[in-house]
Design an enzyme around this catalytic site. Sequence first.
Site, PDB file in Angstrom:
ATOM      1  N   LYS A   1       7.968  26.780  19.687  1.00  0.00           N
ATOM      2  CA  LYS A   1       7.445  25.838  18.687  1.00  0.00           C
ATOM      3  C   LYS A   1       8.563  25.112  17.928  1.00  0.00           C
ATOM      4  CE  LYS A   1       3.193  28.484  18.040  1.00  0.00           C
ATOM      5  NZ  LYS A   1       2.301  29.199  17.083  1.00  0.00           N
TER       6      LYS A   1
ATOM      7  N   ASP B   1       2.424   6.446   2.066  1.00  0.00           N
ATOM      8  CA  ASP B   1       1.745   5.276   2.621  1.00  0.00           C
ATOM      9  C   ASP B   1       0.239   5.549   2.553  1.00  0.00           C
ATOM     10  OD1 ASP B   1       0.722   3.186   4.056  1.00  0.00           O
ATOM     11  OD2 ASP B   1       1.629   3.752   5.958  1.00  0.00           O
TER      12      ASP B   1
ATOM     13  N   ASP C   1       0.824  -1.215   0.000  1.00  0.00           N
ATOM     14  CA  ASP C   1       0.000   0.000   0.000  1.00  0.00           C
ATOM     15  C   ASP C   1       0.855   1.262   0.000  1.00  0.00           C
ATOM     16  OD1 ASP C   1       1.056  -0.220   2.524  1.00  0.00           O
ATOM     17  OD2 ASP C   1      -0.845  -0.096   3.584  1.00  0.00           O
TER      18      ASP C   1
END
Length: 349
Positions: free
Chosen positions: A275, A330, A225
Site C-alpha cells: 500500500k 477547492d 471557488d
Amino acid sequence: MKDWRKTLISADTTLRETIRVIDSGALRIALVVDASQKLLGTVSDGDIRRGILRGCSLEDSVQQVLNRTPTVAAQNEAKDQILALMRLKQVHQIPVIDGEGRVIGLEIVERILETPQYDNCVVLMAGGLGSRLKPLTDDTPKPLLKVGGKPILETILENFIHYGFTNFRISVNYKGELIEDYFGDGSRWGARIEYLRESKKLGTAGALGLLTERPHLPVLVMNGDVLTKVNFQQLLEFHREHRALATMCVREYDFQVPYGVVTVDNHRILNIEEKPVQRFFVNAGIYVLEPEALDMIPKDTFFDMPTLFEKVVGQQKETAVFPIREYWLDIGRMDDFQRAEGEFGKVFE
C-alpha cells in the site's frame, strides 16, 4: 530592529516551527543561531517552499533549507550603506552581527513593516456553471454561495485586499448580473472592480483575452471557488525572484494504492511494497502571469490555463511553481462545500 529576537531559532528547529516563526511576525525571516547566538544562516519563506519542492518534510530540521551564506551588515555600519547593500542584493532584511559573528540586530526595509500597496491587476474567475453543486447553484452562481456567512468570492476579495491588492477584474458568465449587483464597483471594500463579461465559455485562461488594456505589471489570476490563506504578497515576490514568465501555485496531493505493489523483472519478483503512498504536485488554481504570457492567449477562443503553461514551456520560457503550505480548499463538490462550512470559522476568523 523591533522584535528581531523573536526570529532567532536553533539549528534543530523543524521546518514546521520555522514557518510559525516566520508567519507570526512582520519581519518574515528566521535567523538560525548557535548557543552563543552566532549566526549560522537565515531562512525565508521562499527557502522553505523550495525545500518542499525538493521533497523536504515539515518535520525535517531547518538545516535542510538553511541559507548558510546570507548577506549581513557589520555593527555600526551606516544606514545608507545597508540600504545600498539591500538594493544590490535585492533583499528586504539584513542581520547585523558583531565582530564575533553574533547577531545583535536585524535591519529591514521600512515598508516591510506596513502593508504595501500593489497596482497589479487581480483577475478572479467567476464564470463557471457550478454544475456539481446543484441544486445550490440553480439560482445562485457558485462564487456567491455563502460559506461562513459570506459569499466565497467576498472572502477571496478580502484576502487580496488584506495583502494590499485593490485593482480587480472579475470574469463573469453564468448569472453574472448577480455577481455584478453584489460587488458593484468595489468601493464598499475600498477597491476598484471591473468586469470581464464572457458571452460564451472561454476557459480558465481565455477570459484574460477580454482585458481592455495590456497590463504593464504581473497579473494575479485565481479561480473564484477556492478558499485559501495563501500570502499573495509572498507569491508575487516568489514570482519576481525566479524571474518567471508564468508561475503556478501547486498543492501536494497524496494517493495511497490500496494494494501491495509488486515490482517484477520478467517472471521474477524484485520487490513488494505494501500500500505505497504516491505524492504529486497538483494545480491549485492560482497563478501569476507576466504581460508577455497574456500575449500568448488567443482572442475570443476557449483556452485553459494548463494549455497556456504548456505553451510557455514549449517556447522554453521561464516558469515557476509556488507550493502552497497554507490552508487551501477547492469547493467543487457538495462534500467540499460542507467541509468548508465546518472549517471556515477555525481558519478565517
